[in-house]
Design a protein around this motif. Structure first.
Motif, PDB file in Angstrom:
ATOM      1  N   ILE A 284      62.934  -1.355  53.564  1.00  0.00           N
ATOM      2  CA  ILE A 284      63.243  -2.772  53.374  1.00  0.00           C
ATOM      3  C   ILE A 284      62.092  -3.612  53.909  1.00  0.00           C
ATOM      4  CG2 ILE A 284      64.836  -4.662  53.846  1.00  0.00           C
ATOM      5  CD1 ILE A 284      67.038  -2.625  54.275  1.00  0.00           C
ATOM      6  N   ASN A 285      61.426  -4.316  53.001  1.00  0.00           N
ATOM      7  CA  ASN A 285      60.379  -5.269  53.355  1.00  0.00           C
ATOM      8  C   ASN A 285      60.901  -6.684  53.159  1.00  0.00           C
ATOM      9  OD1 ASN A 285      58.561  -3.124  53.766  1.00  0.00           O
ATOM     10  ND2 ASN A 285      57.926  -3.145  51.624  1.00  0.00           N
ATOM     11  N   ALA A 286      60.135  -7.667  53.619  1.00  0.00           N
ATOM     12  CA  ALA A 286      60.605  -9.053  53.509  1.00  0.00           C
ATOM     13  C   ALA A 286      59.461 -10.004  53.201  1.00  0.00           C
ATOM     14  CB  ALA A 286      61.290  -9.486  54.806  1.00  0.00           C
ATOM     15  N   LEU A 287      59.781 -11.031  52.426  1.00  0.00           N
ATOM     16  CA  LEU A 287      58.891 -12.165  52.253  1.00  0.00           C
ATOM     17  C   LEU A 287      59.569 -13.346  52.930  1.00  0.00           C
ATOM     18  CD1 LEU A 287      56.982 -13.257  49.046  1.00  0.00           C
ATOM     19  CD2 LEU A 287      57.700 -14.823  50.833  1.00  0.00           C
ATOM     20  N   ILE A 288      59.006 -13.771  54.052  1.00  0.00           N
ATOM     21  CA  ILE A 288      59.593 -14.831  54.870  1.00  0.00           C
ATOM     22  C   ILE A 288      59.021 -16.173  54.431  1.00  0.00           C
ATOM     23  CG2 ILE A 288      59.821 -15.717  57.222  1.00  0.00           C
ATOM     24  CD1 ILE A 288      59.315 -12.729  58.108  1.00  0.00           C
ATOM     25  N   ILE A 289      59.906 -17.095  54.098  1.00  0.00           N
ATOM     26  CA  ILE A 289      59.486 -18.432  53.685  1.00  0.00           C
ATOM     27  C   ILE A 289      59.741 -19.361  54.861  1.00  0.00           C
ATOM     28  CG2 ILE A 289      59.716 -20.228  51.937  1.00  0.00           C
ATOM     29  CD1 ILE A 289      61.235 -17.947  50.289  1.00  0.00           C
ATOM     30  N   GLY A 290      58.681 -19.727  55.550  1.00  0.00           N
ATOM     31  CA  GLY A 290      58.834 -20.490  56.780  1.00  0.00           C
ATOM     32  C   GLY A 290      58.174 -21.849  56.734  1.00  0.00           C
ATOM     33  N   VAL A 291      58.366 -22.590  57.805  1.00  0.00           N
ATOM     34  CA  VAL A 291      57.760 -23.910  57.977  1.00  0.00           C
ATOM     35  C   VAL A 291      56.900 -23.850  59.221  1.00  0.00           C
ATOM     36  CG1 VAL A 291      58.197 -26.361  58.364  1.00  0.00           C
ATOM     37  CG2 VAL A 291      59.726 -25.038  56.892  1.00  0.00           C
TER      38      VAL A 291
ATOM     39  N   PHE B 179      57.346  -3.817  56.412  1.00  0.00           N
ATOM     40  CA  PHE B 179      56.529  -4.950  56.857  1.00  0.00           C
ATOM     41  C   PHE B 179      57.060  -6.245  56.251  1.00  0.00           C
ATOM     42  CE2 PHE B 179      54.813  -3.847  52.752  1.00  0.00           C
ATOM     43  CZ  PHE B 179      54.425  -5.062  52.197  1.00  0.00           C
ATOM     44  N   SER B 180      56.568  -7.351  56.771  1.00  0.00           N
ATOM     45  CA  SER B 180      56.912  -8.659  56.208  1.00  0.00           C
ATOM     46  C   SER B 180      55.643  -9.412  55.862  1.00  0.00           C
ATOM     47  CB  SER B 180      57.758  -9.482  57.194  1.00  0.00           C
ATOM     48  OG  SER B 180      57.024  -9.743  58.380  1.00  0.00           O
ATOM     49  N   GLU B 181      55.755 -10.279  54.888  1.00  0.00           N
ATOM     50  CA  GLU B 181      54.683 -11.191  54.499  1.00  0.00           C
ATOM     51  C   GLU B 181      55.237 -12.601  54.639  1.00  0.00           C
ATOM     52  OE1 GLU B 181      51.000 -12.222  53.715  1.00  0.00           O
ATOM     53  OE2 GLU B 181      51.556 -10.096  53.576  1.00  0.00           O
ATOM     54  N   VAL B 182      54.400 -13.560  55.001  1.00  0.00           N
ATOM     55  CA  VAL B 182      54.861 -14.928  55.261  1.00  0.00           C
ATOM     56  C   VAL B 182      54.297 -15.892  54.235  1.00  0.00           C
ATOM     57  CG1 VAL B 182      54.827 -16.855  56.885  1.00  0.00           C
ATOM     58  CG2 VAL B 182      55.153 -14.522  57.726  1.00  0.00           C
ATOM     59  N   ALA B 183      55.176 -16.723  53.668  1.00  0.00           N
ATOM     60  CA  ALA B 183      54.778 -17.855  52.826  1.00  0.00           C
ATOM     61  C   ALA B 183      55.019 -19.123  53.628  1.00  0.00           C
ATOM     62  CB  ALA B 183      55.587 -17.880  51.538  1.00  0.00           C
ATOM     63  N   ILE B 184      54.020 -19.968  53.721  1.00  0.00           N
ATOM     64  CA  ILE B 184      54.184 -21.237  54.440  1.00  0.00           C
ATOM     65  C   ILE B 184      54.748 -22.249  53.453  1.00  0.00           C
ATOM     66  CG2 ILE B 184      53.063 -22.994  55.852  1.00  0.00           C
ATOM     67  CD1 ILE B 184      50.898 -20.935  56.467  1.00  0.00           C
ATOM     68  N   GLY B 185      56.069 -22.223  53.301  1.00  0.00           N
ATOM     69  CA  GLY B 185      56.729 -23.066  52.317  1.00  0.00           C
ATOM     70  C   GLY B 185      56.748 -22.395  50.950  1.00  0.00           C
ATOM     71  N   PHE B 186      57.590 -22.911  50.054  1.00  0.00           N
ATOM     72  CA  PHE B 186      57.728 -22.321  48.726  1.00  0.00           C
ATOM     73  C   PHE B 186      56.477 -22.516  47.882  1.00  0.00           C
ATOM     74  CE2 PHE B 186      62.086 -22.426  50.113  1.00  0.00           C
ATOM     75  CZ  PHE B 186      62.667 -21.329  49.494  1.00  0.00           C
ATOM     76  N   GLU B 187      55.667 -23.523  48.196  1.00  0.00           N
ATOM     77  CA  GLU B 187      54.423 -23.739  47.463  1.00  0.00           C
ATOM     78  C   GLU B 187      53.463 -22.571  47.661  1.00  0.00           C
ATOM     79  OE1 GLU B 187      55.783 -25.806  49.566  1.00  0.00           O
ATOM     80  OE2 GLU B 187      56.370 -27.584  48.409  1.00  0.00           O
ATOM     81  N   ASP B 188      53.649 -21.813  48.736  1.00  0.00           N
ATOM     82  CA  ASP B 188      52.780 -20.685  49.064  1.00  0.00           C
ATOM     83  C   ASP B 188      53.377 -19.360  48.591  1.00  0.00           C
ATOM     84  OD1 ASP B 188      50.455 -19.584  50.332  1.00  0.00           O
ATOM     85  OD2 ASP B 188      51.661 -19.060  52.091  1.00  0.00           O
ATOM     86  N   TYR B 189      54.479 -19.425  47.866  1.00  0.00           N
ATOM     87  CA  TYR B 189      55.232 -18.224  47.508  1.00  0.00           C
ATOM     88  C   TYR B 189      54.418 -17.283  46.624  1.00  0.00           C
ATOM     89  CZ  TYR B 189      59.329 -15.405  46.292  1.00  0.00           C
ATOM     90  OH  TYR B 189      60.217 -14.363  46.135  1.00  0.00           O
ATOM     91  N   GLU B 190      53.731 -17.818  45.628  1.00  0.00           N
ATOM     92  CA  GLU B 190      52.968 -16.969  44.708  1.00  0.00           C
ATOM     93  C   GLU B 190      51.907 -16.159  45.448  1.00  0.00           C
ATOM     94  OE1 GLU B 190      49.751 -17.379  41.053  1.00  0.00           O
ATOM     95  OE2 GLU B 190      51.174 -19.011  41.389  1.00  0.00           O
ATOM     96  N   ARG B 191      51.141 -16.820  46.322  1.00  0.00           N
ATOM     97  CA  ARG B 191      50.091 -16.122  47.063  1.00  0.00           C
ATOM     98  C   ARG B 191      50.690 -15.019  47.933  1.00  0.00           C
ATOM     99  NH1 ARG B 191      48.710 -15.146  51.769  1.00  0.00           N
ATOM    100  NH2 ARG B 191      50.452 -16.410  52.532  1.00  0.00           N
TER     101      ARG B 191
ATOM    102  N   ALA C 130      52.782 -13.829  40.134  1.00  0.00           N
ATOM    103  CA  ALA C 130      52.277 -12.739  40.971  1.00  0.00           C
ATOM    104  C   ALA C 130      52.267 -11.420  40.209  1.00  0.00           C
ATOM    105  CB  ALA C 130      53.127 -12.617  42.236  1.00  0.00           C
ATOM    106  N   LEU C 131      53.302 -11.169  39.423  1.00  0.00           N
ATOM    107  CA  LEU C 131      53.371  -9.928  38.647  1.00  0.00           C
ATOM    108  C   LEU C 131      52.239  -9.829  37.634  1.00  0.00           C
ATOM    109  CD1 LEU C 131      57.218  -9.707  38.032  1.00  0.00           C
ATOM    110  CD2 LEU C 131      55.852  -8.124  39.407  1.00  0.00           C
TER     111      LEU C 131
END
Length: 244
Positions: free
Chosen positions: A174-181, A212-224, A57-58
């Motif tokens: 404080i922002n968050a990247l939420i890794i959810g299912v 704000f928060s951003e959501v990753a649908i599983g760790f496979e979606d983490y980069e996006r 991502a960087l």
């Protein structure tokens, strides 16, 4: 033994390079501390997906361009991982992103990082305290942001909403990247749905103006998800701040 020594020397060389080549007189437009969840719910594959996702991502075209936009007032980045109350490990010390080569060095360092033994517990509140402490070292930066990644709720130590108030963290955001299912694909009742985690982080973790928060649908979606969140965090600051 030789392999461990090489790793130690590589880490030391990186720290010395960052320290010696940092622009001491450069302005800092943003201090960004990124905290990565390595608690027991994160397995080895997911650990690497998180690190590799951040590294990629960087280096993504849009994020790189945003980081390079004001070379005389760079973004300053620190990356740490966290789990239990007494486990917080700095992976990248404070580093001014002043050139593509420096950004590439940070990304390469993340890609080569191996996992250390960490407690299985999730001390999210303590991670906030530690991250805010890192950011307090950068009072001269125009903006200070703590970016917490997580896939679960706090289960040990202080509750996040007890340590993220303005009286404690000042003007830090404080922002968050939420890794959810996704709810339709939950494998057990132990897994928290995206809706559950988003509500929890919204009410207990996020803090400061514009948080704000951003959501990753599983760790496979983490980069996006990380790329999208970084772009939003790195939005160009107002021209009035450039005149300060």
């Amino acid at each position: 033994m030789r392999r461990l020594l090489c790793k130690a020397l590589t880490a030391l060389s990186f720290v010395l390079w960052v320290t010696s080549s940092a622009g001491a007189d450069a302005a800092c437009r943003q201090a960004l501390a990124l905290g990565l969840d390595v608690s027991g719910s994160v397995d080895e594959v997911e650990y690497q997906l998180q690190l590799q996702g951040l590294a990629a991502a960087l280096l993504s075209e849009d994020v790189r361009a945003s980081l390079m936009r004001l070379p005389n007032a760079p973004v300053r980045i620190l990356v740490f991982e966290w789990s239990g109350q007494d486990y917080q490990r700095v992976l990248i010390p404070w580093t001014d992103i002043t050139s593509p080569s420096r950004l590439a060095a940070v990304s390469e360092r993340l890609q080569s990082t191996t996992r250390s033994q960490a407690p299985p517990t999730t001390a999210l509140g303590r991670a906030i305290e530690v991250g805010a402490g890192f950011l307090s070292q950068q009072p001269e930066c125009w903006k200070r942001t703590l970016d917490i990644s997580g896939d679960g709720k706090n289960n040990t130590g202080p509750e996040p909403h007890h340590v993220n108030g303005p009286e404690t963290i000042g003007d830090i955001v404080i922002n968050a990247l939420i890794i959810g299912v996704d709810a339709s694909s939950r494998l057990s009742h132990a897994e928290l749905s995206i809706a559950e985690l988003t509500a929890y982080f919204s009410h207990r973790v996020l803090a400061g103006p514009g948080a704000f928060s951003e959501v990753a649908i599983g760790f496979e979606d983490y980069e996006r998800a990380m790329s999208r969140k970084l772009l939003r965090e790195l939005e160009f600051l107002s021209m009035s701040q450039l005149d300060q």
